[in-house]
Design a protein around this motif. Structure first.
Motif, PDB file in Angstrom:
ATOM      1  N   LEU A 281       0.837  -1.198   0.000  1.00  0.00           N
ATOM      2  CA  LEU A 281       0.000   0.000   0.000  1.00  0.00           C
ATOM      3  C   LEU A 281       0.875   1.252   0.000  1.00  0.00           C
ATOM      4  O   LEU A 281       1.990   1.226   0.509  1.00  0.00           O
ATOM      5  CB  LEU A 281      -0.891   0.034   1.249  1.00  0.00           C
ATOM      6  N   PRO A 282       0.386   2.365  -0.533  1.00  0.00           N
ATOM      7  CA  PRO A 282       1.170   3.604  -0.472  1.00  0.00           C
ATOM      8  C   PRO A 282       1.558   3.981   0.959  1.00  0.00           C
ATOM      9  O   PRO A 282       2.597   4.607   1.179  1.00  0.00           O
ATOM     10  CB  PRO A 282       0.223   4.641  -1.079  1.00  0.00           C
ATOM     11  N   GLU A 283       0.735   3.573   1.933  1.00  0.00           N
ATOM     12  CA  GLU A 283       1.021   3.914   3.337  1.00  0.00           C
ATOM     13  C   GLU A 283       2.012   2.957   3.988  1.00  0.00           C
ATOM     14  O   GLU A 283       2.495   3.230   5.103  1.00  0.00           O
ATOM     15  CB  GLU A 283      -0.283   3.885   4.150  1.00  0.00           C
ATOM     16  N   ALA A 284       2.314   1.827   3.351  1.00  0.00           N
ATOM     17  CA  ALA A 284       3.099   0.781   4.008  1.00  0.00           C
ATOM     18  C   ALA A 284       4.485   1.272   4.436  1.00  0.00           C
ATOM     19  O   ALA A 284       5.006   0.863   5.476  1.00  0.00           O
ATOM     20  CB  ALA A 284       3.237  -0.432   3.084  1.00  0.00           C
ATOM     21  N   ALA A 285       5.088   2.164   3.650  1.00  0.00           N
ATOM     22  CA  ALA A 285       6.416   2.692   3.998  1.00  0.00           C
ATOM     23  C   ALA A 285       6.354   3.625   5.197  1.00  0.00           C
ATOM     24  O   ALA A 285       7.402   3.971   5.769  1.00  0.00           O
ATOM     25  CB  ALA A 285       7.016   3.423   2.803  1.00  0.00           C
ATOM     26  N   HIS A 286       5.138   4.037   5.603  1.00  0.00           N
ATOM     27  CA  HIS A 286       4.983   4.992   6.698  1.00  0.00           C
ATOM     28  C   HIS A 286       4.366   4.357   7.943  1.00  0.00           C
ATOM     29  O   HIS A 286       4.056   5.059   8.901  1.00  0.00           O
ATOM     30  CB  HIS A 286       4.124   6.166   6.227  1.00  0.00           C
ATOM     31  N   TYR A 287       4.177   3.024   7.930  1.00  0.00           N
ATOM     32  CA  TYR A 287       3.767   2.334   9.155  1.00  0.00           C
ATOM     33  C   TYR A 287       4.887   2.473  10.183  1.00  0.00           C
ATOM     34  O   TYR A 287       6.026   2.828   9.860  1.00  0.00           O
ATOM     35  CB  TYR A 287       3.556   0.845   8.879  1.00  0.00           C
ATOM     36  N   ARG A 288       4.554   2.180  11.440  1.00  0.00           N
ATOM     37  CA  ARG A 288       5.573   2.151  12.498  1.00  0.00           C
ATOM     38  C   ARG A 288       5.686   0.723  13.011  1.00  0.00           C
ATOM     39  O   ARG A 288       4.806   0.276  13.739  1.00  0.00           O
ATOM     40  CB  ARG A 288       5.205   3.107  13.622  1.00  0.00           C
ATOM     41  N   PRO A 289       6.736   0.010  12.656  1.00  0.00           N
ATOM     42  CA  PRO A 289       7.820   0.396  11.742  1.00  0.00           C
ATOM     43  C   PRO A 289       7.394   0.268  10.274  1.00  0.00           C
ATOM     44  O   PRO A 289       6.377  -0.382   9.987  1.00  0.00           O
ATOM     45  CB  PRO A 289       8.906  -0.631  12.072  1.00  0.00           C
ATOM     46  N   PRO A 290       8.153   0.862   9.353  1.00  0.00           N
ATOM     47  CA  PRO A 290       7.859   0.677   7.932  1.00  0.00           C
ATOM     48  C   PRO A 290       7.769  -0.813   7.598  1.00  0.00           C
ATOM     49  O   PRO A 290       8.587  -1.613   8.051  1.00  0.00           O
ATOM     50  CB  PRO A 290       9.046   1.349   7.229  1.00  0.00           C
ATOM     51  N   LEU A 291       6.764  -1.163   6.817  1.00  0.00           N
ATOM     52  CA  LEU A 291       6.389  -2.568   6.657  1.00  0.00           C
ATOM     53  C   LEU A 291       7.141  -3.264   5.525  1.00  0.00           C
ATOM     54  O   LEU A 291       7.136  -2.802   4.378  1.00  0.00           O
ATOM     55  CB  LEU A 291       4.881  -2.659   6.385  1.00  0.00           C
ATOM     56  N   THR A 292       7.752  -4.399   5.850  1.00  0.00           N
ATOM     57  CA  THR A 292       8.229  -5.319   4.815  1.00  0.00           C
ATOM     58  C   THR A 292       6.998  -5.955   4.168  1.00  0.00           C
ATOM     59  O   THR A 292       6.096  -6.419   4.873  1.00  0.00           O
ATOM     60  CB  THR A 292       9.130  -6.407   5.425  1.00  0.00           C
ATOM     61  N   THR A 293       6.974  -5.988   2.842  1.00  0.00           N
ATOM     62  CA  THR A 293       5.759  -6.440   2.172  1.00  0.00           C
ATOM     63  C   THR A 293       6.090  -6.947   0.773  1.00  0.00           C
ATOM     64  O   THR A 293       7.251  -6.933   0.350  1.00  0.00           O
ATOM     65  CB  THR A 293       4.728  -5.287   2.111  1.00  0.00           C
ATOM     66  N   VAL A 294       5.064  -7.415   0.086  1.00  0.00           N
ATOM     67  CA  VAL A 294       5.199  -7.886  -1.289  1.00  0.00           C
ATOM     68  C   VAL A 294       4.452  -6.917  -2.190  1.00  0.00           C
ATOM     69  O   VAL A 294       3.258  -6.679  -2.006  1.00  0.00           O
ATOM     70  CB  VAL A 294       4.639  -9.313  -1.447  1.00  0.00           C
ATOM     71  N   VAL A 324       1.952 -11.711 -13.843  1.00  0.00           N
ATOM     72  CA  VAL A 324       2.902 -10.677 -13.448  1.00  0.00           C
ATOM     73  C   VAL A 324       3.604 -11.171 -12.189  1.00  0.00           C
ATOM     74  O   VAL A 324       2.960 -11.689 -11.271  1.00  0.00           O
ATOM     75  CB  VAL A 324       2.186  -9.345 -13.166  1.00  0.00           C
ATOM     76  N   THR A 325       4.916 -11.039 -12.129  1.00  0.00           N
ATOM     77  CA  THR A 325       5.683 -11.508 -10.972  1.00  0.00           C
ATOM     78  C   THR A 325       5.787 -10.399  -9.925  1.00  0.00           C
ATOM     79  O   THR A 325       6.196  -9.281 -10.241  1.00  0.00           O
ATOM     80  CB  THR A 325       7.094 -11.945 -11.398  1.00  0.00           C
ATOM     81  N   PRO A 326       5.405 -10.679  -8.672  1.00  0.00           N
ATOM     82  CA  PRO A 326       5.495  -9.660  -7.620  1.00  0.00           C
ATOM     83  C   PRO A 326       6.921  -9.505  -7.115  1.00  0.00           C
ATOM     84  O   PRO A 326       7.812 -10.277  -7.475  1.00  0.00           O
ATOM     85  CB  PRO A 326       4.574 -10.214  -6.524  1.00  0.00           C
ATOM     86  N   GLU A 327       7.109  -8.507  -6.242  1.00  0.00           N
ATOM     87  CA  GLU A 327       8.462  -8.164  -5.762  1.00  0.00           C
ATOM     88  C   GLU A 327       8.449  -8.003  -4.250  1.00  0.00           C
ATOM     89  O   GLU A 327       7.566  -7.331  -3.692  1.00  0.00           O
ATOM     90  CB  GLU A 327       8.906  -6.852  -6.417  1.00  0.00           C
ATOM     91  N   LEU A 328       9.423  -8.606  -3.576  1.00  0.00           N
ATOM     92  CA  LEU A 328       9.576  -8.433  -2.132  1.00  0.00           C
ATOM     93  C   LEU A 328      10.210  -7.076  -1.847  1.00  0.00           C
ATOM     94  O   LEU A 328      11.222  -6.722  -2.444  1.00  0.00           O
ATOM     95  CB  LEU A 328      10.445  -9.546  -1.553  1.00  0.00           C
ATOM     96  N   VAL A 329       9.617  -6.316  -0.926  1.00  0.00           N
ATOM     97  CA  VAL A 329      10.147  -5.018  -0.510  1.00  0.00           C
ATOM     98  C   VAL A 329      10.496  -5.123   0.976  1.00  0.00           C
ATOM     99  O   VAL A 329       9.618  -5.237   1.828  1.00  0.00           O
ATOM    100  CB  VAL A 329       9.115  -3.884  -0.734  1.00  0.00           C
ATOM    101  N   VAL A 330      11.790  -5.100   1.287  1.00  0.00           N
ATOM    102  CA  VAL A 330      12.239  -5.285   2.667  1.00  0.00           C
ATOM    103  C   VAL A 330      12.372  -3.931   3.353  1.00  0.00           C
ATOM    104  O   VAL A 330      13.088  -3.040   2.877  1.00  0.00           O
ATOM    105  CB  VAL A 330      13.592  -6.036   2.704  1.00  0.00           C
ATOM    106  N   ARG A 331      11.657  -3.795   4.465  1.00  0.00           N
ATOM    107  CA  ARG A 331      11.760  -2.572   5.282  1.00  0.00           C
ATOM    108  C   ARG A 331      12.122  -2.964   6.714  1.00  0.00           C
ATOM    109  O   ARG A 331      12.929  -3.873   6.904  1.00  0.00           O
ATOM    110  CB  ARG A 331      10.460  -1.764   5.178  1.00  0.00           C
ATOM    111  N   GLN A 332      11.534  -2.318   7.706  1.00  0.00           N
ATOM    112  CA  GLN A 332      12.035  -2.464   9.070  1.00  0.00           C
ATOM    113  C   GLN A 332      11.141  -3.283   9.996  1.00  0.00           C
ATOM    114  O   GLN A 332      11.373  -3.323  11.210  1.00  0.00           O
ATOM    115  CB  GLN A 332      12.248  -1.066   9.668  1.00  0.00           C
ATOM    116  N   SER A 333      10.135  -3.974   9.452  1.00  0.00           N
ATOM    117  CA  SER A 333       9.253  -4.764  10.315  1.00  0.00           C
ATOM    118  C   SER A 333       9.712  -6.207  10.457  1.00  0.00           C
ATOM    119  O   SER A 333       9.032  -7.012  11.102  1.00  0.00           O
ATOM    120  CB  SER A 333       7.820  -4.739   9.765  1.00  0.00           C
ATOM    121  N   THR A 334      10.864  -6.536   9.868  1.00  0.00           N
ATOM    122  CA  THR A 334      11.383  -7.907   9.978  1.00  0.00           C
ATOM    123  C   THR A 334      12.833  -7.878  10.426  1.00  0.00           C
ATOM    124  O   THR A 334      13.607  -6.998  10.058  1.00  0.00           O
ATOM    125  CB  THR A 334      11.306  -8.641   8.620  1.00  0.00           C
TER     126      THR A 334
END
Length: 342
Positions: A281-294, A324-334
């Motif tokens: 989601l557009p908000e995922a990078a602004h969660y506390r902590p920023p969310l690791t997601t697909v 369509v192949t998705p992409e892992l986005v690693v942030r600070q929730s893991t």
């Protein structure tokens, strides 16, 4: 089928297609005297129509043979981020191809209502239809709906012979789970979406396959309803100990509720529990902590849907790609579990 059934049931376009050994789209093109059909194929279809005494449905009779440059979009998946994003990008891709889109949005329809929606669009002279459905029963039944125009369905299972494309949900879930395994987690729970959702079921399958490949048990499966509230309720009940150090949530909204619940319990993400979402989601990078997601590339999916639909309309077979192949986005929730840290 017994002899009585054969004499009392009206033949459908699918019966004609089976007898002639062609697709129902080819039968539709013959009925409407469209080009790109070989003479021998046209003859076989005509013979099958005569033999079965096939009479086109009202929707088929309503088809206008001239090019309308209209396509239909049926969305039965609500207003969640995924379905609404797909609808937006289908419209954008169609506009770039100089087509206009007629949209019918429906909340939890049954197969009969979906069939009626498709027939309504056909009566408005669309040349093809995209179906975005959240329920696996509707997705499965969509391949049996008689339509005088091509229908391309968003189908994560890609298990039927009909025209369908999807984002590879299994691969996305596998990437999320393998990321947690690579960090040292050995007990990874999964908060899935509804059991009626093809996307949810494919994500469950991806989670299971990654754990099985690593020799780990696939335990801790629960189903939510895609909402932050269901993630919050799950987080309040989740056992946080050595037996569970990570959760893969089937969408970012449920992950948000989960993180909220863990925080209310005095637990920290990722120190006490790692969390991965799905969607970006557009908000995922602004969660506390920023969310690791697909990340799901809905723009690419919308473009592929329109490309497949126009290829079906033209019968040129040029759009062979179906996912369509998705992409892992690693942030600070893991992070690595505490017991695995130096």
């Amino acid at each position: 089928m017994n002899e009585k059934d054969k004499t009392t049931r009206s033949a459908t376009i699918f019966d004609v297609a089976r007898l002639a050994g062609v697709s129902h789209q080819t039968v539709s093109r013959v009925l409407n005297d469209m080009p790109n059909v070989r003479a021998s194929t046209r003859d076989r279809v005509q013979q099958a129509i005569t033999q079965l005494r096939y009479a086109p449905s009202p929707a088929a009779r309503a088809l206008v043979t001239k090019r309308s440059r209209l396509v239909g979009l049926v969305v039965t998946a609500g207003v969640d981020y995924g379905p609404s994003s797909i609808a937006l990008h289908v419209n954008e891709a169609a506009r770039r191809a100089r087509y206009s889109v007629l949209t019918i949005a429906m909340l939890a329809p049954d197969v009969t209502e979906v069939r009626q929606a498709i027939e309504s669009l056909v009566r408005q002279s669309v040349e093809g239809i995209v179906l975005v459905a959240a329920d696996r029963a509707v997705v499965g039944a969509s391949y049996e709906i008689e339509s005088a125009v091509p229908v391309v369905t968003v189908d994560a299972t890609r298990s039927a012979a009909g025209e369908s494309v999807a984002i590879d949900q299994h691969e996305g879930a596998r990437l999320a789970t393998e990321h947690l395994i690579s960090l040292g987690h050995t007990a990874i729970a999964h908060l899935a979406g509804p059991a009626t959702s093809p996307d949810s079921l494919e994500r469950v399958r991806g989670w299971q396959s990654a754990l099985t490949a690593a020799g780990l048990p696939a335990t801790g499966l629960a189903h939510g309803d895609w909402s932050p509230g269901s993630g919050y309720a799950y987080g309040l009940d989740l056992a946080v100990d050595a037996s569970c150090t990570a959760v893969f949530a089937s969408n970012d909204s449920m992950a948000l509720g989960l993180v909220h619940a863990l925080g209310d319990r005095g637990l920290r993400v990722p120190d006490d529990m790692s969390v991965v979402g799905f969607d970006d989601l557009p908000e995922a990078a602004h969660y506390r902590p920023p969310l690791t997601t697909v990340r799901q590339d809905f723009e690419a999916l919308g473009t592929l849907l329109v490309r497949r639909l126009l290829a079906a309309i033209e019968a040129d077979g040029s759009a062979a790609v179906d996912h369509v192949t998705p992409e892992l986005v690693v942030r600070q929730s893991t992070a690595s579990p505490r017991h695995a840290r130096p």
